[in-house]
Design an enzyme around this catalytic site. Structure first.
Site, PDB file in Angstrom:
ATOM      1  N   LYS A  64       1.048  -1.227   0.008  1.00 57.10           N
ATOM      2  CA  LYS A  64      -0.096   0.032   0.066  1.00 57.10           C
ATOM      3  C   LYS A  64       0.406   1.327  -0.266  1.00 57.10           C
ATOM      4  CE  LYS A  64      -1.644  -0.779   3.751  1.00 57.10           C
ATOM      5  NZ  LYS A  64      -1.768  -2.300   4.545  1.00 57.10           N
ATOM      6  N   ARG A 141      -9.603   1.053   8.765  1.00 58.83           N
ATOM      7  CA  ARG A 141      -9.000   0.056   9.023  1.00 58.83           C
ATOM      8  C   ARG A 141      -9.855  -0.569   9.750  1.00 58.83           C
ATOM      9  NH1 ARG A 141      -3.201  -0.002   8.994  1.00 58.83           N
ATOM     10  NH2 ARG A 141      -2.293  -1.480   9.607  1.00 58.83           N
ATOM     11  N   ARG A 175      11.594  -6.095   4.518  1.00 59.54           N
ATOM     12  CA  ARG A 175      11.525  -5.423   4.661  1.00 59.54           C
ATOM     13  C   ARG A 175      12.306  -4.578   5.798  1.00 59.54           C
ATOM     14  NH1 ARG A 175       5.172  -3.459   5.414  1.00 59.54           N
ATOM     15  NH2 ARG A 175       5.307  -3.770   7.483  1.00 59.54           N
ATOM     16  N   ARG A 219      11.245  -3.389  11.225  1.00 62.23           N
ATOM     17  CA  ARG A 219      10.747  -2.596  12.024  1.00 62.23           C
ATOM     18  C   ARG A 219      10.197  -3.250  13.384  1.00 62.23           C
ATOM     19  NH1 ARG A 219       4.928  -1.292   8.816  1.00 62.23           N
ATOM     20  NH2 ARG A 219       3.935  -1.982  10.088  1.00 62.23           N
ATOM     21  N   ARG A 230      -0.802  -9.933  12.535  1.00 59.28           N
ATOM     22  CA  ARG A 230      -1.909  -8.188  11.964  1.00 59.28           C
ATOM     23  C   ARG A 230      -2.737  -9.181  10.630  1.00 59.28           C
ATOM     24  NH1 ARG A 230       4.017  -6.323  10.652  1.00 59.28           N
ATOM     25  NH2 ARG A 230       3.117  -5.009   9.468  1.00 59.28           N
TER      26      ARG A 230
HETATM   27  N1  LIG Z   1      -6.181   3.007  11.317  1.00 53.43           N
HETATM   28  C1  LIG Z   1      -5.298   2.556  11.947  1.00 53.43           C
HETATM   29  N2  LIG Z   1      -6.203   1.688  13.343  1.00 53.43           N
HETATM   30  C2  LIG Z   1      -5.531   1.287  14.250  1.00 53.43           C
HETATM   31  N3  LIG Z   1      -3.773   1.205  14.373  1.00 53.43           N
HETATM   32  C3  LIG Z   1      -3.391   1.337  13.420  1.00 53.43           C
HETATM   33  C4  LIG Z   1      -4.177   2.297  12.053  1.00 53.43           C
HETATM   34  N4  LIG Z   1      -2.682   2.533  10.937  1.00 53.43           N
HETATM   35  C5  LIG Z   1      -1.874   1.898  12.058  1.00 53.43           C
HETATM   36  N5  LIG Z   1      -1.984   1.463  13.120  1.00 53.43           N
HETATM   37  C6  LIG Z   1      -1.127   1.327  14.133  1.00 53.43           C
HETATM   38  O1  LIG Z   1       0.310   0.905  13.617  1.00 53.43           O
HETATM   39  C7  LIG Z   1       0.496  -0.100  13.063  1.00 53.43           C
HETATM   40  C8  LIG Z   1       1.110  -0.504  11.956  1.00 53.43           C
HETATM   41  O2  LIG Z   1       0.458   0.067  10.641  1.00 53.43           O
HETATM   42  P1  LIG Z   1       1.293   0.339   9.448  1.00 53.43           P
HETATM   43  O3  LIG Z   1       2.985   0.878   8.710  1.00 53.43           O
HETATM   44  O4  LIG Z   1      -0.473   0.309   8.289  1.00 53.43           O
HETATM   45  O5  LIG Z   1       1.375  -1.449   9.452  1.00 53.43           O
HETATM   46  P2  LIG Z   1       0.790  -2.700   7.754  1.00 53.43           P
HETATM   47  O6  LIG Z   1       2.096  -2.874   8.022  1.00 53.43           O
HETATM   48  O7  LIG Z   1       0.194  -3.936   8.792  1.00 53.43           O
HETATM   49  O8  LIG Z   1      -0.407  -2.451   6.991  1.00 53.43           O
HETATM   50  C9  LIG Z   1      -0.479  -1.348  12.728  1.00 53.43           C
HETATM   51  O9  LIG Z   1      -0.482  -2.661  13.312  1.00 53.43           O
HETATM   52  C10 LIG Z   1      -1.426  -0.321  14.274  1.00 53.43           C
HETATM   53  O10 LIG Z   1      -0.991  -1.465  15.337  1.00 53.43           O
END
Ligand SMILES: Nc1ncnc2c1ncn2[C@@H]1O[C@H](COP(=O)(O)OP(=O)(O)O)[C@@H](O)[C@H]1O
Length: 284
Positions: A64, A141, A175, A219, A230
């Site tokens: 994404k 989300r 990553r 990360r 996740r």
């Molecule tokens: N919209 C959201 N609502 C709740 N938690 C979020 C949201 N966006 C990010 N997070 C938190 O930040 C973490 C990392 O998000 P992100 O970088 O989007 O990871 P991913 O690679 O899982 O898509 C998530 O696992 C969550 O804990």
């Protein structure tokens, strides 16, 4: 394709999105305590035109961030990733950082209240610099986040990126981020075999330039156990968001055919943006 072209057209927007998010935040708190959904629209002040307001959905590791960032450069709108906002807060010595680390490192979702706070601050900072429109990545989300976003503004298009789950895990484990410039790379060399009717898939690594190579970090939530959690949380909490937008006729599903060189031109074609620069200069 006609439907997608219609969705590409920006439509009216409120004057200040960040203030609407702030309003929605107090409503969110009300929802938490009263367990009721806010039916009152939060604004009635549309402007005649605005920039693109898109959302990118997809499992962890699908890419994404990569595609949203490329499209944000092409369309001239900010790419706003709530994961980046969370990580930025985590790396600060602010009061939230310890609480956030515990949640994020378990692969769980951060509370809506915290996310809306971070997002409204980010939108406010952008508005003060003259930004308009957005490509949201990692938000909404949950159904509640999608409903609140729907109350505060209109989303034009939702792109749902899809990839095989075994490839998603490999991609997350590969990553890396440059600790200095913040750019993302991937050291995984993926060669997934064809099986159960699914085609095979190869993806070359996205290696860093020499000046980033010695500064790569992983990360803390990209371990196999946390990635699997996740993915589980995604299917429980975030997959319903796909249906939410599907029922509004805004969802564009896109199966990634491989790495960036194969996928990017196909994505542009699916979005009817393959000759966007040419079309834009013809209109100007
Ligand atoms: N919209 C959201 N609502 C709740 N938690 C979020 C949201 N966006 C990010 N997070 C938190 O930040 C973490 C990392 O998000 P992100 O970088 O989007 O990871 P991913 O690679 O899982 O898509 C998530 O696992 C969550 O804990």
């Amino acid at each position: 394709m006609a439907a997608i072209t219609r969705l590409l057209k920006p439509s009216p927007s409120p004057s200040s999105l960040s203030s609407l998010f702030k309003q929605s935040l107090s409503t969110t708190t009300a929802i938490v305590s009263d367990n009721i959904h806010p039916h009152q629209p939060l604004f009635q002040d549309p402007k005649p035109s605005r920039n693109f307001q898109w959302v990118f959905l997809g499992c962890p590791g699908v890419g994404k961030g990569t595609y949203a960032s490329r499209l944000s450069n092409l369309l001239g709108v900010p790419h706003i990733a709530t994961g980046d906002l969370v990580r930025h807060e985590l790396s600060s010595s602010g009061p939230l950082s310890l609480q956030l680390a515990e949640i994020v490192n378990q692969g769980k979702l951060v509370s809506d209240e915290i996310i809306f706070n971070l997002l409204s601050k980010r939108l406010e900072a952008g508005e003060s610099k003259g930004e308009s429109g957005f490509i949201l990545d990692g938000f909404p989300r949950t159904i509640r986040q999608a409903e609140i976003l729907d109350e505060v503004t209109e989303i034009d298009l939702v792109v749902n990126l899809k990839l095989r789950e075994d490839v998603l895990v490999e991609k997350c484990l590969g990553r890396r981020i440059c600790s200095q410039c913040g750019k993302g790379f991937n050291v995984a060399s993926i060669n997934a075999k064809a099986e159960n009717g699914r085609p095979g898939m190869s993806m070359a690594p996205l290696l860093p330039p020499q000046h980033c190579a010695s500064k790569l970090i992983t990360r803390a939530d990209d371990t196999e156990q946390v990635v699997k959690e996740r993915l589980r949380v995604y299917s429980e909490k975030s997959q319903p968001v796909e249906d939410f937008y599907k029922s509004q006729g805004k969802l564009m599903e896109f199966d990634l055919p491989g790495g960036i060189p194969e996928s990017w031109p196909k994505l542009l074609e699916a979005l009817n943006l393959d000759d966007y620069e040419v079309k834009r200069s013809a209109v100007a």
